[in-house]
Write a protein that holds these residues in place. Structure first.
Motif: not given
Length: 344
Positions: A9-14, A325-329, A333-342
């Motif tokens: 949870a909360g831990d996505v890494r590249v 990508v981690p910052a995108g998540y 999650a904090e509803r600062e973005s609707l959908k992130v394009l990568v």
């Protein structure tokens, strides 16, 4: 190669992961041109258990075929393709009935033993049954819109179809996320005359109005039901598109439907509550939907995206590279973005 891996949870890494290789004659290797973060990716991001193994993540991508197995004849290196969020052989009894998500040989990107889409490349099992060739150049400006064919646009369409949206009818879309916004587009595309969107995030509901919504209802629960009834002269709506996935949203959706109406549910269920079959029975309310067979809808939706009749790329409000990508998540999650394009 590099790819996003979720460890908890909360831990996505590249991280560096093995390059994909052909393992079956029906495989293809696709170099990812575009991918994105989905609202459903946030469920494991918020609640993945400590005892669950790390895994690749992501299930939407557009890319270029680099290599094909000996059993693949309908695709070749250099083809630009979009993949639905599940792979399927296109031949089993369920695939022949267009229910590709129930393919007996199918699977979901990012599931155990499979590649996730948020990376530089993907091995695609059953490539011919899964991938759809795109008739545009590799750098075409429409690629972000075409990427939505992987999941979010067909899912909104599935909600509308399941809810029986029809010309001249009324529709309520429960949820102002990317799927809900695509549900608004789908309801408009199918001819609904009145489209009510339920949501509290002004930027999103303003976009919903631009995409075809006629009314916005910010309330929830009893107040939301009362507001929708007022807008529909006391009757409720013919079609309700449930695009959230909680018991509360499903219960509300069922109450919003007019007698004889239908609810199409596509929000990934997070609990088993919400359905009172006695109420459905007494009011003749239909309930349909479930996981979207995106591969079945892509051929229908593709021309409208290509020719600009709908613009689903508007659901992307942030763009990043793989490192972001981690910052995108976090942003989603904090509803600062609707959908992130990568762009890997």
């Amino acid at each position: 190669m590099r790819a996003a891996v979720i460890h908890g949870a909360g831990d996505v890494r590249v991280e560096q992961v093995p390059d994909p290789v052909l393992s079956e004659p029906t495989d293809a290797i696709v170099r990812v041109s575009l991918t994105c973060i989905c609202g459903s990716d946030l469920w494991p991001y918020r609640g993945m258990g400590e005892d669950q193994p790390s895994s690749r993540i992501g299930h939407e991508f557009v890319g270029v075929v680099e290599e094909t197995g000996s059993g693949v004849s309908g695709l070749r290196a250099g083809d630009l393709v979009v993949s639905p969020f599940t792979w399927s052989d296109g031949e089993c009894t369920h695939c022949r009935e267009q229910l590709f998500t129930s393919c007996v040989n199918g699977g979901l990107w990012g599931s155990a033993g499979s590649d996730g889409a948020q990376g530089e490349a993907v091995r695609v099992p059953h490539a011919e049954g899964t991938l759809v060739r795109l008739p545009v150049e590799h750098d075409d400006a429409s690629l972000p819109a075409l990427l939505t064919l992987a999941d979010v646009l067909p899912t909104g369409h599935h909600a509308a179809v399941s809810a029986g949206v029809r010309p001249g009818g009324t529709a309520t879309v429960v949820g102002d996320g990317a799927v809900g916004l695509c549900g608004v587009m789908a309801a408009r595309r199918l001819g609904a005359e009145q489209i009510i969107v339920m949501g509290r995030h002004t930027a999103r509901t303003n976009l919903a109005v631009e995409l075809g919504a006629t009314h916005v209802v910010p309330e929830r629960g009893d107040d939301a039901v009362e507001h929708v009834r007022e807008l529909t002269k006391g009757a409720g709506t013919h079609s309700v598109l449930e695009c959230v996935g909680t018991g509360d949203s499903l219960r509300t959706s069922l109450r919003l439907a007019r007698d004889g109406g239908r609810v199409g549910y596509v929000g990934v269920p997070q609990d088993g509550e919400g359905v009172d079959v006695r109420e459905l029975f007494g009011r003749n309310v239909g309930l349909a939907g479930g996981v979207c067979p995106a591969r079945a809808y892509i051929p229908e939706l593709l021309p409208d995206v290509l020719y600009g009749k709908i613009d689903p790329a508007r659901v992307f409000d942030r763009e990043t590279d793989l490192d972001g990508v981690p910052a995108g998540y976090t942003a989603m999650a904090e509803r600062e973005s609707l959908k992130v394009l990568v762009r890997p």
